[in-house]
Enzyme design. Structure first.
Site, PDB file in Angstrom:
ATOM      1  N   ASP A  30       0.845  -1.192   0.000  1.00  0.00           N
ATOM      2  CA  ASP A  30       0.000   0.000   0.000  1.00  0.00           C
ATOM      3  C   ASP A  30       0.884   1.246   0.000  1.00  0.00           C
ATOM      4  O   ASP A  30       1.903   1.307   0.686  1.00  0.00           O
ATOM      5  CB  ASP A  30      -0.921  -0.011   1.221  1.00  0.00           C
ATOM      6  CG  ASP A  30      -2.048   0.993   1.095  1.00  0.00           C
ATOM      7  OD1 ASP A  30      -3.209   0.554   0.962  1.00  0.00           O
ATOM      8  OD2 ASP A  30      -1.790   2.212   1.124  1.00  0.00           O
ATOM      9  N   ASN A  88     -12.873  -2.654   2.359  1.00  0.00           N
ATOM     10  CA  ASN A  88     -13.768  -1.497   2.426  1.00  0.00           C
ATOM     11  C   ASN A  88     -14.680  -1.530   1.204  1.00  0.00           C
ATOM     12  O   ASN A  88     -14.208  -1.755   0.087  1.00  0.00           O
ATOM     13  CB  ASN A  88     -12.950  -0.202   2.453  1.00  0.00           C
ATOM     14  CG  ASN A  88     -12.101  -0.085   3.706  1.00  0.00           C
ATOM     15  OD1 ASN A  88     -12.509  -0.521   4.778  1.00  0.00           O
ATOM     16  ND2 ASN A  88     -10.922   0.490   3.587  1.00  0.00           N
ATOM     17  N   GLY A  94     -15.759   3.321   3.233  1.00  0.00           N
ATOM     18  CA  GLY A  94     -14.421   3.896   3.130  1.00  0.00           C
ATOM     19  C   GLY A  94     -13.639   3.432   1.922  1.00  0.00           C
ATOM     20  O   GLY A  94     -12.410   3.510   1.905  1.00  0.00           O
ATOM     21  N   SER A  96     -12.031   3.954  -1.338  1.00  0.00           N
ATOM     22  CA  SER A  96     -11.626   5.094  -2.172  1.00  0.00           C
ATOM     23  C   SER A  96     -11.262   4.659  -3.585  1.00  0.00           C
ATOM     24  O   SER A  96     -11.363   5.450  -4.520  1.00  0.00           O
ATOM     25  CB  SER A  96     -10.455   5.848  -1.532  1.00  0.00           C
ATOM     26  OG  SER A  96      -9.345   5.002  -1.395  1.00  0.00           O
ATOM     27  N   HIS A 101     -10.425  -4.807  -3.494  1.00  0.00           N
ATOM     28  CA  HIS A 101      -9.108  -5.058  -2.901  1.00  0.00           C
ATOM     29  C   HIS A 101      -9.271  -5.471  -1.453  1.00  0.00           C
ATOM     30  O   HIS A 101     -10.171  -5.003  -0.760  1.00  0.00           O
ATOM     31  CB  HIS A 101      -8.185  -3.837  -3.022  1.00  0.00           C
ATOM     32  CG  HIS A 101      -8.773  -2.552  -2.541  1.00  0.00           C
ATOM     33  ND1 HIS A 101      -9.676  -1.831  -3.286  1.00  0.00           N
ATOM     34  CD2 HIS A 101      -8.595  -1.855  -1.394  1.00  0.00           C
ATOM     35  CE1 HIS A 101     -10.026  -0.741  -2.616  1.00  0.00           C
ATOM     36  NE2 HIS A 101      -9.388  -0.733  -1.461  1.00  0.00           N
TER      37      HIS A 101
HETATM   38  P1  DGP Z   1      -9.503   1.922   0.182  1.00  0.00           P
HETATM   39  O1  DGP Z   1      -9.522   3.221   0.922  1.00  0.00           O
HETATM   40  O2  DGP Z   1      -9.987   0.747   0.990  1.00  0.00           O
HETATM   41  O3  DGP Z   1     -10.165   2.036  -1.160  1.00  0.00           O
HETATM   42  O4  DGP Z   1      -7.972   1.609  -0.060  1.00  0.00           O
HETATM   43  C1  DGP Z   1      -7.258   2.093  -1.133  1.00  0.00           C
HETATM   44  C2  DGP Z   1      -5.811   1.978  -0.774  1.00  0.00           C
HETATM   45  O5  DGP Z   1      -5.064   2.058  -1.964  1.00  0.00           O
HETATM   46  C3  DGP Z   1      -5.278   3.082   0.138  1.00  0.00           C
HETATM   47  O6  DGP Z   1      -4.824   2.486   1.358  1.00  0.00           O
HETATM   48  C4  DGP Z   1      -4.126   3.692  -0.610  1.00  0.00           C
HETATM   49  C5  DGP Z   1      -3.858   2.701  -1.713  1.00  0.00           C
HETATM   50  N1  DGP Z   1      -3.459   3.280  -2.969  1.00  0.00           N
HETATM   51  C6  DGP Z   1      -4.118   4.216  -3.683  1.00  0.00           C
HETATM   52  N2  DGP Z   1      -3.464   4.487  -4.824  1.00  0.00           N
HETATM   53  C7  DGP Z   1      -2.370   3.686  -4.839  1.00  0.00           C
HETATM   54  C8  DGP Z   1      -1.313   3.510  -5.766  1.00  0.00           C
HETATM   55  O7  DGP Z   1      -1.224   4.130  -6.825  1.00  0.00           O
HETATM   56  N3  DGP Z   1      -0.354   2.594  -5.435  1.00  0.00           N
HETATM   57  C9  DGP Z   1      -0.413   1.875  -4.270  1.00  0.00           C
HETATM   58  N4  DGP Z   1       0.572   1.014  -4.030  1.00  0.00           N
HETATM   59  N5  DGP Z   1      -1.413   2.015  -3.382  1.00  0.00           N
HETATM   60  C10 DGP Z   1      -2.370   2.922  -3.660  1.00  0.00           C
END
Ligand code: DGP
Length: 115
Positions: A30, A88, A94, A96, A101
């Site tokens: 993440d 989420n 939550g 985003s 995932h």
């Molecule tokens: P959620 O809020 O549950 O939709 O989680 C989305 C997650 O994705 C958040 O913890 C940050 C991560 N994230 C968003 N954009 C990117 C990206 O471009 N690369 C990576 N490695 N993680 C990302």
């Protein structure tokens, strides 16, 4: 799907720190880790969320939950002490990024209730 950041990560159009890959699934670190271990496990195919899963996705979800996540938990050495898996779902959940995932979080004690 066009303009889906996780589809682009799965297709290696956007770089990420991959920790796992097979025909159906990728897992990567993440970008904004919330724990010492924080990886995201995603299907390569675009599925918006748990709510968009179909009966034909049973094998995919079983593969993620029964095989990929336990294997990753062992490799990341959180299997014995414990870890948290979070999906989420939707705006109030939550979510985003609108590509299914599973967060795998570990390496510290988790609190409950979540924020
Ligand atoms: P959620 O809020 O549950 O939709 O989680 C989305 C997650 O994705 C958040 O913890 C940050 C991560 N994230 C968003 N954009 C990117 C990206 O471009 N690369 C990576 N490695 N993680 C990302």
């Amino acid at each position: 799907m066009a303009d889906c950041i996780f589809c682009k990560i799965a297709q290696k159009e956007i770089p990420s720190q991959l920790v796992y890959e097979d025909e159906q699934v990728v897992a990567f670190k993440d970008l904004e880790p919330q724990a010492p271990v924080h990886v995201l496990i995603i299907p390569k195919k675009h599925v918006e969320s748990i709510m968009a899963l179909k009966a034909e996705d049973k094998d995919l979800v079983s593969h993620i939950l029964i095989e990929v996540i336990p294997q990753l938990a062992k490799e990341l050495q959180v299997d014995e002490k414990g870890f948290r898996v979070v999906a989420n779902t939707g705006d109030e959940g939550g979510q985003s990024v609108k590509h299914l995932h599973f967060h795998l979080l570990g390496g510290r004690s988790m609190q409950w209730p979540p924020g």
